[in-house]
Design an enzyme around this catalytic site. Structure first.
Site, mmCIF file in Angstrom:
data_model
loop_
_atom_site.group_PDB
_atom_site.id
_atom_site.type_symbol
_atom_site.label_atom_id
_atom_site.label_comp_id
_atom_site.label_asym_id
_atom_site.label_seq_id
_atom_site.Cartn_x
_atom_site.Cartn_y
_atom_site.Cartn_z
ATOM 1 N N TYR A 176 0.838 -1.190 0.011
ATOM 2 C CA TYR A 176 0.161 0.004 -0.111
ATOM 3 C C TYR A 176 0.821 1.115 -0.066
ATOM 4 C CZ TYR A 176 -3.978 -3.242 1.175
ATOM 5 O OH TYR A 176 -4.854 -4.104 0.726
ATOM 6 N N ARG A 323 -6.950 -13.452 11.501
ATOM 7 C CA ARG A 323 -7.933 -14.423 11.112
ATOM 8 C C ARG A 323 -8.350 -15.281 12.152
ATOM 9 N NH1 ARG A 323 -4.687 -17.016 6.181
ATOM 10 N NH2 ARG A 323 -2.690 -16.272 7.302
ATOM 11 N N CYS A 346 -8.992 -21.100 12.995
ATOM 12 C CA CYS A 346 -8.747 -20.652 11.540
ATOM 13 C C CYS A 346 -7.920 -21.650 11.085
ATOM 14 C CB CYS A 346 -8.129 -19.436 11.634
ATOM 15 S SG CYS A 346 -7.514 -18.850 10.100
ATOM 16 N N CYS A 349 -7.710 -21.222 5.306
ATOM 17 C CA CYS A 349 -8.280 -21.755 4.020
ATOM 18 C C CYS A 349 -8.207 -20.510 2.761
ATOM 19 C CB CYS A 349 -9.652 -22.262 3.978
ATOM 20 S SG CYS A 349 -10.915 -21.150 4.610
ATOM 21 N N CYS A 352 -11.549 -15.912 3.403
ATOM 22 C CA CYS A 352 -11.781 -14.503 3.596
ATOM 23 C C CYS A 352 -11.157 -13.742 2.705
ATOM 24 C CB CYS A 352 -11.299 -14.176 4.951
ATOM 25 S SG CYS A 352 -9.712 -14.931 5.434
ATOM 26 N N CYS A 365 -16.761 -16.689 7.046
ATOM 27 C CA CYS A 365 -15.577 -17.707 7.480
ATOM 28 C C CYS A 365 -16.030 -19.002 7.318
ATOM 29 C CB CYS A 365 -15.168 -17.335 9.206
ATOM 30 S SG CYS A 365 -14.039 -18.442 9.914
ATOM 31 N N ALA A 396 -20.120 -30.671 6.743
ATOM 32 C CA ALA A 396 -21.343 -29.910 6.596
ATOM 33 C C ALA A 396 -22.373 -30.798 7.436
ATOM 34 C CB ALA A 396 -21.985 -30.223 5.256
ATOM 35 N N GLU A 415 -23.230 -41.918 10.103
ATOM 36 C CA GLU A 415 -22.453 -41.599 9.025
ATOM 37 C C GLU A 415 -21.888 -43.382 8.566
ATOM 38 O OE1 GLU A 415 -18.798 -41.717 6.918
ATOM 39 O OE2 GLU A 415 -19.921 -39.898 7.397
ATOM 40 N N GLN A 423 -14.457 -35.700 3.105
ATOM 41 C CA GLN A 423 -13.467 -35.371 2.133
ATOM 42 C C GLN A 423 -12.510 -34.417 3.016
ATOM 43 O OE1 GLN A 423 -14.807 -34.650 -1.689
ATOM 44 N NE2 GLN A 423 -16.823 -34.817 -0.944
#
Length: 660
Positions: A176, A323, A346, A349, A352, A365, A396, A415, A423
């Site tokens: 910046y 994060r 965190c 990944c 964000c 997130c 999920a 399950e 995965q």
């Protein structure tokens, strides 16, 4: 109450500002501003949640000192007195919980985007910025414009104090404007603001002196310093240390060590494959040189309390974390209460970075669907608890089960395999931080007492027998169809089988499909010793990956000596031990192939489809890959949406009566 990490919670002092601990919430773009740069209620809620969670210092995003420096449509601004009332509301919300409040002053410079500001960016020199599409072509500022920008920083500081800020940050990193003046790569001036290091640092020093004079000694002044640009010809550590000494001469209270630019993103925001504390080595050298002249902090994957404590033990005064606080607003409170296992991790990944930096959206997130939407996503006890059957133990399903149980529902998770994680356990082989999320969710399920049935193949009859009020189908993905003409001369497997197959240096594997999953699978195979050919019909690898992740993945794949990438290429025939390839109507044969793998996956939606037909009144919520193959961010957002809808539904009477 126990203190697992007393160093993090030891009171500290930056200038005249007293803090309750040694961990700072670092500035980070969150995309929660209005188009004019004013704050929204969502931004206030975000900041208040971190204060309520015990953060000693809560800091805003970079607040633009002038609209010309705006690089995002939903960024914050402090360019005008009209911004003060909104920022004052943030300060009041933060102070209500005993935390201190900081505002970062910001001007993008050459990193600015003319499609946001509708004007050509300005910088120290007319050096193009090629870290985004489209590229940015700034013009060089005149001396008069430089003087004006210095004054705008001072005016912004006055507004910050008027709004109630206890601390002011100056952003001297990441390419910046301020860091562009300091770097010889982006400052090619020959006047009093260019040439020698002292002259290149003059812009930063004038800002620091002006701000200090304007705000006085009682406001803490923090400066984010690029210790290295990680670009040939850019700022190096030795010159950064010299700049730090100059800033100490000008009464800066803390140097926050960062690094990298958006043309070296792999350093400025490190991902799930990289270790914690990427800038600690540089920070230790900065601290060793400065001694007690000024406090030093360091940022970059400080989100593990043990890592942060270790860094403090090495002599760094503070750790700063962006994060980690983004994922869990209650990070400090959980450390204070000895509940480290309850910290939402965190996992680096980079979602964000993608959501705001490249898409201009509010920054959510992956591991916390409530981030940046604290008011709407607040988990409360449902007025009428339901019996909820969750099918599938990937992230999920796990997220849905955790949120449903916290809402007071009676939850049972089934399950078909022998362990949780789905995965993500496979992805964690190339992105180790992902495993932390599975571990966290597993612990939460145990703490909440959620019943888990392993080895359970759920069908319509089992659903009827369980008689739930709602079903969450988190059934994940399954192998897609095979489209190729082939005999049985070469063994073949789907993406999931490739991870469990024994692989060694003697293997020559053709992987059909270079999407995100295919690319990660190729990396895993190659790291286990195989030679891998990725055959991708499209023009690029990982085209379905979020942009920041895509760059990292393609870089790893293209840089691995065991992987050959063939784009705009198709497999036309597999026969007699050879694979026939086609690219732009030219054909070739690949001999000696030991295995063919396809990366094609589709939603495993058989159960949801059957329930839609046979139990049409039963609320069935498809989430994650069971709805459509995507990434983890959408999986957890889907899960949160499903639980919210379950809390609003009425009880289906037909299931209670034993099925239709």
């Amino acid at each position: 109450m126990t203190l697992d990490n007393p160093g993090l919670l030891t009171p500290g002092r930056i200038g005249a500002m007293e803090l309750s601990g040694r961990i700072l919430q670092a500035p980070m773009s969150r995309g929660l501003g209005n188009r004019d740069g004013s704050v929204t209620q969502r931004f206030i809620d975000f900041c208040e949640a971190r204060a309520a969670g015990g953060a000693p210092l809560v800091t805003t995003d970079g607040a633009n000192i002038d609209n010309l420096g705006n690089s995002h449509r939903s960024g914050l601004s402090i360019h005008d007195d009209s911004m003060i009332p909104g920022l004052a509301r943030v300060a009041e919300a933060v102070h209500r919980h005993g935390s201190k409040f900081g505002i970062e002053l910001f001007f993008s410079g050459r990193v600015g985007r003319q499609w946001v500001s509708f004007r050509q960016p300005v910088s120290a020199s007319a050096v193009p910025y090629v870290g985004a599409v489209p590229a940015s072509y700034p013009r060089e500022m005149s001396v008069e414009e430089i003087e004006h920008l210095i004054d705008l920083h001072v005016q912004g500081a006055r507004r910050a104090v008027a709004a109630g800020a206890d601390a002011i940050w100056l952003h001297g990193g990441h390419g910046y404007l301020i860091s562009a003046f300091i770097s010889p790569l982006t400052n090619q001036r020959t006047d009093q603001f260019g040439g020698t290091l002292e002259r290149r640092a003059e812009f930063a020093r004038r800002i620091v002196r002006g701000v200090r004079e304007a705000v006085g000694p009682d406001i803490a002044l923090l400066y984010r310093l690029n210790a290295m640009d990680y670009r040939p010809g850019g700022t190096d550590l030795d010159s950064a240390i010299e700049v730090a000494h100059l800033l100490a001469d000008d009464s800066v209270d803390l140097i926050d060590v960062t690094g990298g630019t958006y043309e070296s993103k792999e350093y400025s925001m490190q991902d799930a494959s990289q270790p914690h504390g990427g800038f600690v080595g540089n920070a230790l050298k900065v601290k060793a040189s400065l001694g007690d002249r000024v406090k030093v902090s360091v940022v970059q994957k400080m989100n593990d309390p043990e890592v942060a404590e270790f860094v403090l033990a090495q002599g760094i005064d503070f750790v700063s974390m962006a994060r980690g606080f983004h994922a869990d607003p209650d990070f400090v409170r959980k450390v204070r209460e000895g509940r480290r296992a309850d910290i939402i991790p965190c996992i680096a990944c980079l979602r964000c970075l993608d959501l705001f930096g490249l898409q201009g959206q509010p920054v959510g997130c992956t591991t916390n669907p409530g981030t940046s939407d604290e008011r709407r996503r607040r988990i409360g006890i449902a007025p009428r608890p339901r019996r909820v059957l969750v099918v599938g133990g990937g992230v999920a399903g796990m997220e849905a089960a955790v949120r449903a149980a916290r809402s007071g529902h009676e939850v049972e998770l089934h399950e078909r395999g022998s362990r949780l994680g789905g995965q993500v356990l496979l992805a964690a082989r190339t992105a180790p931080d992902f495993q932390k999320f599975v571990g966290y969710l597993t612990g939460q399920l145990a703490e909440l007492g959620v019943r888990i049935e392993f080895g359970s193949e759920v069908d319509v009859e089992l659903v009827r027998a369980k008689a739930p009020d709602a079903v969450v189908c988190a059934t994940g993905a399954k192998p897609g169809p095979w489209f190729w003409t082939m005999d049985d001369s070469i063994p073949r497997s789907d993406l999931f089988g490739a991870y469990s197959a024994p692989v060694g240096a003697e293997d020559r594997i053709v992987l059909i499909g270079g999407d995100w999953r295919g690319s990660m699978t190729a990396l895993d195979l190659a790291r286990r010793g195989a030679q891998v050919w990725i055959v991708e019909p499209g023009m690029e690898l990982a085209s379905d990956a979020p942009p920041a992740t895509k760059g990292r993945v393609t870089g790893l794949v293209n840089g691995h000596p065991g992987i050959t990438v063939l784009v705009e290429t198709t497999v036309e025939l597999v026969a007699d031990g050879a694979v026939t390839l086609q690219s732009r109507d030219e054909y070739s044969a690949l001999e000696g192939v030991t295995r063919i793998v396809t990366a094609e996956v589709v939603a495993a939606n058989d159960l949801a489809e059957a329930l839609a037909v046979l139990e049409p009144e039963l609320p069935v919520h498809r989430v994650g890959d069971g709805l459509r193959p995507r990434d983890m961010y959408f999986a957890t957002q889907d899960a949160a949406d499903a639980v919210e809808l379950i809390g609003l539904q009425s009880t289906p009477q037909h299931i209670r009566a034993g099925g239709s």
